[in-house]
Motif scaffolding. Structure first.
Motif, PDB file in Angstrom:
ATOM      1  N   SER A  37       0.890  -1.161  -0.155  1.00 29.85           N
ATOM      2  CA  SER A  37       0.371  -0.606  -0.088  1.00 29.85           C
ATOM      3  C   SER A  37       0.765   1.257  -0.183  1.00 29.85           C
ATOM      4  O   SER A  37       0.402   2.520  -0.076  1.00 29.85           O
ATOM      5  N   GLU A  38       2.527   1.170   0.343  1.00 31.55           N
ATOM      6  CA  GLU A  38       3.027   2.547   0.487  1.00 31.55           C
ATOM      7  C   GLU A  38       4.811   1.371  -0.302  1.00 31.55           C
ATOM      8  O   GLU A  38       4.624   0.570   0.260  1.00 31.55           O
ATOM      9  N   LEU A  39       5.448   2.673  -0.459  1.00 32.89           N
ATOM     10  CA  LEU A  39       6.577   2.040  -1.017  1.00 32.89           C
ATOM     11  C   LEU A  39       7.763   2.895  -0.077  1.00 32.89           C
ATOM     12  O   LEU A  39       8.072   3.553   0.410  1.00 32.89           O
ATOM     13  N   ALA A  40       8.039   1.469   0.517  1.00 25.52           N
ATOM     14  CA  ALA A  40       9.282   1.688   1.722  1.00 25.52           C
ATOM     15  C   ALA A  40       9.722  -0.094   1.228  1.00 25.52           C
ATOM     16  O   ALA A  40       9.100  -0.563   1.735  1.00 25.52           O
ATOM     17  N   GLU A  41      10.959   0.583   1.333  1.00 21.80           N
ATOM     18  CA  GLU A  41      12.196  -0.650   1.352  1.00 21.80           C
ATOM     19  C   GLU A  41      12.295  -1.976   2.671  1.00 21.80           C
ATOM     20  O   GLU A  41      13.297  -0.197   3.580  1.00 21.80           O
ATOM     21  N   ILE A  42      11.873  -2.681   2.876  1.00 23.93           N
ATOM     22  CA  ILE A  42      12.371  -3.656   4.285  1.00 23.93           C
ATOM     23  C   ILE A  42      13.558  -3.795   3.978  1.00 23.93           C
ATOM     24  O   ILE A  42      14.058  -4.114   3.065  1.00 23.93           O
ATOM     25  N   GLY A  43      14.371  -3.764   4.726  1.00 19.19           N
ATOM     26  CA  GLY A  43      15.919  -4.563   4.706  1.00 19.19           C
ATOM     27  C   GLY A  43      16.711  -3.735   5.604  1.00 19.19           C
ATOM     28  O   GLY A  43      16.725  -2.898   6.439  1.00 19.19           O
ATOM     29  N   ALA A  44      18.278  -4.244   5.464  1.00 17.38           N
ATOM     30  CA  ALA A  44      18.894  -3.785   6.053  1.00 17.38           C
ATOM     31  C   ALA A  44      20.220  -3.065   4.740  1.00 17.38           C
ATOM     32  O   ALA A  44      19.813  -2.379   3.983  1.00 17.38           O
ATOM     33  N   GLY A  45      21.605  -4.118   5.012  1.00 19.18           N
ATOM     34  CA  GLY A  45      22.675  -3.310   4.298  1.00 19.18           C
ATOM     35  C   GLY A  45      22.301  -3.969   3.123  1.00 19.18           C
ATOM     36  O   GLY A  45      22.149  -5.370   3.080  1.00 19.18           O
ATOM     37  N   LEU A  46      22.998  -3.353   1.787  1.00 15.19           N
ATOM     38  CA  LEU A  46      23.662  -3.978   0.528  1.00 15.19           C
ATOM     39  C   LEU A  46      25.133  -3.693   0.673  1.00 15.19           C
ATOM     40  O   LEU A  46      25.332  -2.517   0.568  1.00 15.19           O
ATOM     41  N   GLN A  47      26.399  -4.333  -0.317  1.00 15.64           N
ATOM     42  CA  GLN A  47      27.566  -4.272  -1.073  1.00 15.64           C
ATOM     43  C   GLN A  47      27.256  -3.904  -2.431  1.00 15.64           C
ATOM     44  O   GLN A  47      26.722  -5.219  -2.810  1.00 15.64           O
ATOM     45  N   ILE A  48      27.382  -2.989  -3.571  1.00 15.04           N
ATOM     46  CA  ILE A  48      27.231  -2.991  -4.073  1.00 15.04           C
ATOM     47  C   ILE A  48      28.319  -2.809  -4.782  1.00 15.04           C
ATOM     48  O   ILE A  48      29.447  -1.815  -4.588  1.00 15.04           O
ATOM     49  N   SER A  49      29.256  -3.412  -5.706  1.00 14.83           N
ATOM     50  CA  SER A  49      30.299  -4.284  -6.395  1.00 14.83           C
ATOM     51  C   SER A  49      30.513  -3.193  -7.936  1.00 14.83           C
ATOM     52  O   SER A  49      29.037  -2.931  -8.037  1.00 14.83           O
ATOM     53  N   ALA A  50      31.583  -2.993  -8.268  1.00 13.73           N
ATOM     54  CA  ALA A  50      31.710  -1.938  -9.330  1.00 13.73           C
ATOM     55  C   ALA A  50      30.782  -2.568 -10.536  1.00 13.73           C
ATOM     56  O   ALA A  50      30.062  -1.475 -11.158  1.00 13.73           O
ATOM     57  N   ASN A  51      30.342  -3.921 -10.280  1.00 16.28           N
ATOM     58  CA  ASN A  51      29.527  -4.085 -11.305  1.00 16.28           C
ATOM     59  C   ASN A  51      28.205  -3.480 -11.440  1.00 16.28           C
ATOM     60  O   ASN A  51      27.698  -3.463 -13.209  1.00 16.28           O
TER      61      ASN A  51
END
Length: 397
Positions: A37-51
């Motif tokens: 019903s509303e846009l809110a992403e749950i969760g915690a950390g992400l690792q974004i590598s060069a790709n």
């Protein structure tokens, strides 16, 4: 000139929004259908590598990301009992030099907000919430998506970006078999000021031990520490919102180094979820319907590549639609460009799940031999260079 195809996307998570942004920026009509019903992403950390960074930067998001990311200088392995430390690999400037983009850590919610803002800036009405997709029908001319409330949406293609329990995937191929890996994960966030200075270092840390491992790294410009701890235990609820207790988490890591216990004691709300393994799909496209992200290739988190694969998918999908005049041909080209790489990443994550929990890590002497063997520089390069070197903006399609 005929109008560009109208693309329907089921799911407004990281993958769905990145695909929407990539398509909108190329002039496609996009409708994102989201059950929440509303846009809110749950969760915690992400690792974004060069790709993954290449994908995000190609969409003009670097300035917004820089305000909230943490760029670590490296990754380290630490022994569960003594805290002995080994360097896994360098990051920071090394990632930029070697792979052409940074490696950074970011709160999932921050990345989701940045993507959402960018999508709505281009198309304020692109996202429809409270829309639970229950099925679809396709013919030679297009796809009709059917929502739980009876609403119908017509487009030229449908992309299922609806996560690990994808209804779109299940409609195409049936229920995807899953097996319990024997592992569950604790996750949580800690305000950095709660932690002693020794834990504030700008690195990604992976504690390894017999039957478990703990990963932690800073997010939100260093204001928070993200913590995830995997343990061999019979817990089979695959949910990101199942709460546990601090006492339960401490008990699971009884005997581990005091730094690990300090992290656990300071987590604001400890959540737990089961790790279920799935074999890679042999295909994920049928006609005008295809899959993206976890819907196409759910993976264990042991390579830190789940989000990166979704980001890569989004850029390659948009490029394939640009290249091929016919939608079914474009979607088949997208699958062909992605399926071998994503399957290899799924299997690599499975291998790391075993590597991180080897019984040889039970004592300091055995651990030193094991780490020297498994994390020697040449082996690390073999395991990771092919991952980080990939650029979805330039890879052949």
């Amino acid at each position: 000139m005929s109008p560009r195809p109208h693309i329907l996307i089921s799911g407004a998570g990281i993958g769905g929004l990145t695909a929407a942004l990539a398509l909108l920026s190329r002039g496609y009509r996009v409708s994102v259908l989201e059950q929440a019903s509303e846009l809110a992403e749950i969760g915690a950390g992400l690792q974004i590598s060069a790709n993954g960074a290449h994908a995000l930067f190609s969409l003009g998001l670097k300035p917004a990301l820089e305000k909230v990311w943490c760029e670590p200088v490296g990754k380290e392995i630490r022994l569960w009992s003594t805290g002995e430390t080994w360097k896994l690999f360098d990051l920071g400037a090394v990632s930029r030099q070697r792979y052409g983009a940074p490696y950074f850590m970011i709160h999932r919610g921050d990345l989701h907000r940045i993507l959402l803002d960018a999508v709505t800036a281009l198309a304020p009405d692109a996202i429809t919430v409270n829309t639970r997709v229950t099925g679809f029908e396709q013919d030679d001319a297009g796809v009709t998506v059917i929502a739980e409330d009876g609403a119908r949406f017509r487009g030229d293609a449908l992309i299922g970006a609806d996560g690990v329990h994808s209804r779109i995937r299940n409609s195409l191929f049936g229920q995807m078999p899953a097996h319990f890996t024997g592992l569950m994960i604790w996750r949580g966030l800690i305000p950095m000021e709660r932690l002693p200075e020794r834990l504030h270092r700008p690195v990604g840390t992976n504690w390894v031990g017999p039957g478990g491992h703990v990963v932690h790294y800073p997010v939100r410009a260093g204001a928070l520490m993200n913590v995830g701890g995997a343990i061999e235990r019979d817990w089979r609820v695959e949910s990101w919102t199942e709460r546990g207790t601090t006492e339960e988490a401490l008990n699971d890591f009884r005997g581990w180094n005091e730094d690990v216990h300090t992290l656990i004691r300071n987590i604001e709300v400890p959540y737990k979820w089961a790790l279920l393994g799935r074999e890679p799909l042999e295909r994920w496209t049928v006609g005008r319907v295809s899959l993206l992200g976890d819907a196409a290739h759910p993976t264990l988190p042991m390579m830190a590549q789940g989000a990166n694969m979704a980001l890569e998918d989004a850029i390659v999908l948009a490029r394939c639609l640009d290249k091929h005049a016919e939608v079914p041909a474009a979607l088949q080209a997208y699958e062909s460009a992605r399926i071998e790489r994503t399957a290899r990443l799924v299997r690599a994550a499975n291998d790391n799940a075993t590597r991180f929990h080897n019984p040889a890590l039970g004592n300091a002497e055995g651990a030193a031999r094991y780490v020297d063997t498994e994390w020697q520089e040449e082996k690390v390069k073999q395991r990771y260079d092919w991952v980080f070197e990939y650029d979805p903006v330039r890879v052949a399609i």
